[in-house]
Design an enzyme around this catalytic site. Structure first.
Site, PDB file in Angstrom:
ATOM      1  N   ASP A 180       0.792  -1.237   0.000  1.00  0.00           N
ATOM      2  CA  ASP A 180       0.000   0.000   0.000  1.00  0.00           C
ATOM      3  C   ASP A 180       0.827   1.291   0.000  1.00  0.00           C
ATOM      4  OD1 ASP A 180      -1.938  -1.921   0.213  1.00  0.00           O
ATOM      5  OD2 ASP A 180      -2.800  -1.227   2.093  1.00  0.00           O
ATOM      6  N   CYS A 236      -2.035  -3.008   7.622  1.00  0.00           N
ATOM      7  CA  CYS A 236      -1.893  -3.902   6.472  1.00  0.00           C
ATOM      8  C   CYS A 236      -0.595  -4.698   6.478  1.00  0.00           C
ATOM      9  CB  CYS A 236      -2.087  -3.119   5.182  1.00  0.00           C
ATOM     10  SG  CYS A 236      -3.816  -2.588   5.013  1.00  0.00           S
ATOM     11  N   LYS A 238      -6.802  -5.152  -2.896  1.00  0.00           N
ATOM     12  CA  LYS A 238      -7.549  -5.734  -1.768  1.00  0.00           C
ATOM     13  C   LYS A 238      -8.539  -4.725  -1.204  1.00  0.00           C
ATOM     14  CE  LYS A 238      -3.830  -4.448   1.308  1.00  0.00           C
ATOM     15  NZ  LYS A 238      -4.578  -3.376   1.975  1.00  0.00           N
ATOM     16  N   HIS A 257     -17.754   1.520   0.420  1.00  0.00           N
ATOM     17  CA  HIS A 257     -17.132   0.483   1.254  1.00  0.00           C
ATOM     18  C   HIS A 257     -17.529   0.570   2.723  1.00  0.00           C
ATOM     19  CE1 HIS A 257     -13.692  -1.946   2.922  1.00  0.00           C
ATOM     20  NE2 HIS A 257     -14.132  -2.703   1.953  1.00  0.00           N
ATOM     21  N   ASP A 296      -4.493  -0.952  -1.797  1.00  0.00           N
ATOM     22  CA  ASP A 296      -5.798  -0.851  -1.140  1.00  0.00           C
ATOM     23  C   ASP A 296      -6.750  -0.268  -2.185  1.00  0.00           C
ATOM     24  OD1 ASP A 296      -6.780  -1.474   1.494  1.00  0.00           O
ATOM     25  OD2 ASP A 296      -7.042   0.659   1.913  1.00  0.00           O
ATOM     26  N   HIS A 332     -10.767   0.268  -2.697  1.00  0.00           N
ATOM     27  CA  HIS A 332     -12.135   0.155  -2.202  1.00  0.00           C
ATOM     28  C   HIS A 332     -13.169   0.771  -3.144  1.00  0.00           C
ATOM     29  CE1 HIS A 332     -10.419  -1.012   1.624  1.00  0.00           C
ATOM     30  NE2 HIS A 332      -9.873   0.171   1.853  1.00  0.00           N
ATOM     31  N   HIS A 334     -10.918   6.494   1.741  1.00  0.00           N
ATOM     32  CA  HIS A 334      -9.539   6.427   1.240  1.00  0.00           C
ATOM     33  C   HIS A 334      -9.416   5.353   0.160  1.00  0.00           C
ATOM     34  CE1 HIS A 334      -9.701   3.138   4.160  1.00  0.00           C
ATOM     35  NE2 HIS A 334      -8.757   2.559   3.437  1.00  0.00           N
TER      36      HIS A 334
END
Ligand code: VGL
Ligand code: ZN
Length: 209
Positions: free
Chosen positions: A12, A155, A110, A56, A50, A52, A85
């Protein structure tokens, strides 16, 4: 130079986790040159991102009367609620442009399921849905996973713990990570990682070898 059985997993390294970003990690930008030096030591590099959807479940804004950094019970357990984010296809979700990893083989995205978060690069927060990374790493013969990136206590730590559970040897390169450190999360993360047999090193140890 590390061989194919040792992978560097850079977690990330995205704008929303940099100072000024939506979920800024203090001094997160300082890791970029360290990660760049590390990537030259590894023939096998994998990145995570990351990623989303806007709706989310981990975003405080998607729950009535909830503020960022509060926690909430979800069907799969306790979830920290975050500022919006790393929304798919936004600038904040981009990998830092100074990250120089032309030879990265795979980018695992992810947190793309709207109702499940995923700190871990291996298994989502419901603790059952695999991302596919375990299978990929086993398939290509990886034995040890080295981790760097953001954030140490979320993470990176969750990925390190899941990598151990999957049977990999695991090393976290501490100076190539920075933490969010929410309510003691950093101390807890290192306790959990140490108990799980995660090796903790400084990047200098790799360059000296
Ligand atoms: C992360 C919180 C929410 C991380 C991602 O990369 O550590 N933390 N989403
Ligand atoms: Zn996230």
């Amino acid at each position: 130079m590390k061989g194919a059985d040792e992978v560097l997993l850079a977690v990330d390294v995205q704008y929303d986790f940099m100072p000024g970003g939506a979920l800024a990690v203090a001094r997160g930008d300082e890791i970029v040159p360290v990660v760049n030096r590390l990537t030259h030591e590894f023939s096998h590099v994998v990145l995570t991102q990351d990623w989303h959807p806007r709706g989310h479940v981990s975003f405080a804004a998607n729950h009535a009367e909830r503020a960022p950094f509060e926690t909430m019970m979800l069907p799969y357990g306790e979830q920290v609620l975050w500022p919006v984010h790393c929304v798919q296809d936004t600038e904040g979700a981009l990998l830092h442009r100074d990250l120089h990893v032309p030879h990265a083989r795979l980018v695992i995205r992810k947190g793309h399921h709207a109702d499940v978060d995923s700190y871990s690069a291996f298994v989502e927060a419901d603790r059952t849905t695999p991302t596919g990374l375990t299978g990929y790493l086993r398939d290509v013969g990886v034995k040890r996973v080295y981790l760097c990136g953001l954030a140490t206590d979320y993470c990176v730590a969750w990925s390190a713990l899941d990598a151990r559970r999957a049977g990999f040897d695991v090393t976290v390169i501490e100076d190539a990570c920075r933490a969010i450190d929410l309510n003691g999360s950093l101390v807890k993360a290192w306790e959990d990682m140490t108990a799980a047999g995660v090796e903790r090193i400084e990047s200098s140890a790799l360059f000296a070898r």
